[in-house]
Every structure is written in C-alpha cells, then in structure tokens.
Scaffold this active site. Structure first.
Site, PDB file in Angstrom:
ATOM      1  N   PRO A   2       0.830  -1.210   0.000  1.00  0.00           N
ATOM      2  CA  PRO A   2       0.000   0.000   0.000  1.00  0.00           C
ATOM      3  C   PRO A   2       0.864   1.260   0.000  1.00  0.00           C
ATOM      4  CG  PRO A   2      -0.613  -1.511   1.785  1.00  0.00           C
ATOM      5  CD  PRO A   2       0.701  -1.967   1.244  1.00  0.00           C
ATOM      6  N   GLU A   3       0.715   2.066  -1.045  1.00  0.00           N
ATOM      7  CA  GLU A   3       1.357   3.378  -1.113  1.00  0.00           C
ATOM      8  C   GLU A   3       0.229   4.407  -1.114  1.00  0.00           C
ATOM      9  OE1 GLU A   3       4.243   3.563  -4.311  1.00  0.00           O
ATOM     10  OE2 GLU A   3       4.679   1.437  -4.146  1.00  0.00           O
TER      11      GLU A   3
END
Length: 267
Positions: A2-3
């Site tokens: 997750p960015e």
DNA sequence: CCTTAGTCCTGCATGC
DNA sequence: TGCATGCAGGACTAAG
C-alpha cells in the site's frame, strides 16, 4: 504494497463508515502491532468517538474526540477489512468493535504494520514531508535538492515527500525518462519539470483505479485494485517496453528493486 | 553528511 | 514430492 493511492482508496472508503462511530471494544492478537503498551492503548481509546478519518502520507489517521489520534501504517501486507475471508483468519493482528456492533479487522501476513496512539502533546507525524499530489510542492522539493543520492532513493524518502513507494517511484521515473540511479543534484531543469508533473499524474491515475494489487493489497471491502494492469515498468520482468520494445530491467538501489527501461531511461 | 547492512516477518519461487 | 534456501520490502537502526 500500500502506497499513497492504495491508502487514499482505503481512507475514502473508511470516511463514510467510521466517522461518528464509537469504540466499544478491541482485541490485540499480535502485541507488537501496537506501538507502546497495548493495555494503555486500549484503555485510552475505549469509549472514544471517531471525529474524522484522514490520510497523511501512507498513514491512516483516526482522529478521536479526545484530540488523541490513532495512526495505522500498513507497511507491506497490512489491510483494514470489515468482512475477512476464511484465509485472513490466522492473520488478524487486531480488531476494533464499535457500539453498533460492526467490527474492523487489522489483518497483516508479515506483521510489519503498526498502530500507534498519539497524545495531543506529541509532535504528530512531524517528520513527514509534503503531499506529492500537488505539482507545485513537488517542483519546490525537487528544485531544492542538493544531494548526490540516486533520485530513486530521494523519491522514497518520506521526510521530503510522503506517500511515494517503490511502485510509483519507478513508474514516475519511467514517465519522465529518468534513470533511477541519476544523482538528484544532476537532474536537468527539464527533468525536474517532467518529474514534477509525472508524480502527481501517476498517483492520481492509480487512485482512480483504486490502487495496484500486486499480491496482497485489498480495499476495506476486500476488493482488489486494477492499476496493476497499467504499470509500465514495475514488476514487468523480461517484458518489452511499450514505448520502445527494449527489455525492462531490474537493478538494486539501496537494497530496493528498481525497474526501468534502459533505452527510455538512459544513464 | 552519506551509504551499507541488518532487523523485523512470512509466503512463495527456486533448486536439488 | 519434499525439503532447504533465499528473496522481497517500508521504515528504522547501527556501523563505517
């Protein structure tokens, strides 16, 4: 992993669900998930109402009415889900129950994710850099770089810009025609302009696609994103560049995999 | 100031 | 098929 786009997708889903909810109970199954003393954490959040849900960099922030804030960092494999699948079962590291009996589960295969409670007195996420969704801010940061560090490492530095991770750093550099090993202080004026546009573009585009699901990422409703189908370099082992046909390569920069096109992104 | 290597973790790919 | 090995990676820390 997750960015910014994945965390933004999660936060957008959480806002209508969690805002106004009151914590009624919680369980911690993997103690290290909580920064500090888990018992103290549970005591301080119990009975608290969530005033707002926000994103800062890759952090999910649950702002409480007591002016305390819970931050959740998903790191590699963390996920916040309301309806876990069968296979999630053994990976639930913490769970939060609300007064309406809904339950939010924190699942995390690799146990790197962290949940922390901040008192109003603590310097809240004070080390975090600017949000890279605005071109002007990104341009200012890139223009002021006096470092010889590889531009790839600079993009991953959360104290300069907060939210870019390995996938979108590589994608933004490809769109800008910049080799990931280029020393930051050797970027041309043109490079800086191009990269300042590419970073917000890549992040916004990925957010519209609800993020990239490479292996683990899932939204709060267990839905994968679709942006993985639009990646130009990341993870495209031995595949041909869509622009020039050259084979996409992977090198290691600061112990981090970096994918690029040797022809479109010359040294 | 900087870079490098180790740490945390587990699932998966690889090799014999 | 089974077992051992090694690798990935975000953020942090220690060492050089």
């Amino acid at each position: 992993m997750p960015e910014l786009p994945e965390v933004e997708t999660i936060v957008r889903e959480l806002i209508p669900i969690l805002t106004g909810k009151t914590l009624a109970g919680a369980q911690v199954h993997w103690q290290k998930t909580i920064c500090g003393d888990p018992g103290q954490f549970l005591r301080l959040i119990m009975g608290q109402t969530i005033r707002s849900v926000e994103r800062r960099g890759k952090f999910i922030c649950l702002c409480l009415e007591s002016s305390y804030t819970i931050t959740i960092h998903l790191r590699m494999t963390g996920a916040l889900i309301f309806k876990p699948r069968e296979k999630d079962g053994s990976y639930i590291r913490a769970e939060f129950r609300f007064t309406d009996d809904t339950v939010l589960y924190f699942s995390d295969v690799r146990k790197f994710g962290r949940i922390r409670l901040w008192t109003p007195e603590e310097p809240f996420l004070s080390e975090l850099g600017i949000d890279p969704l605005l071109e002007e801010g990104v341009f200012r940061v890139l223009s002021s770089l006096r470092s010889k560090r590889p531009i790839k490492s600079v993009l991953l530095d959360q104290t300069l810009m907060a939210g870019i991770g390995n996938i979108y750093a590589d994608e933004a550099l490809f769109r800008s025609g910049i080799h990931p090993n280029t020393p930051a202080d050797r970027l041309s004026r043109e490079h800086i302009h191009h990269l300042s546009r590419a970073i917000p573009d890549v992040l916004r585009g990925a957010t519209e696609n609800r993020g990239s699901t490479i292996s683990d990422y899932r939204s709060t409703q267990n839905a994968p994103g679709s942006n993985q189908f639009y990646l130009k370099v990341y993870g495209r082992r031995e595949k041909a560049c869509e622009t020039c046909g050259a084979a996409i390569r992977r090198i290691s920069i600061n112990n981090r995999g970096s994918w690029f096109c040797p022809s479109c992104q010359p040294e």
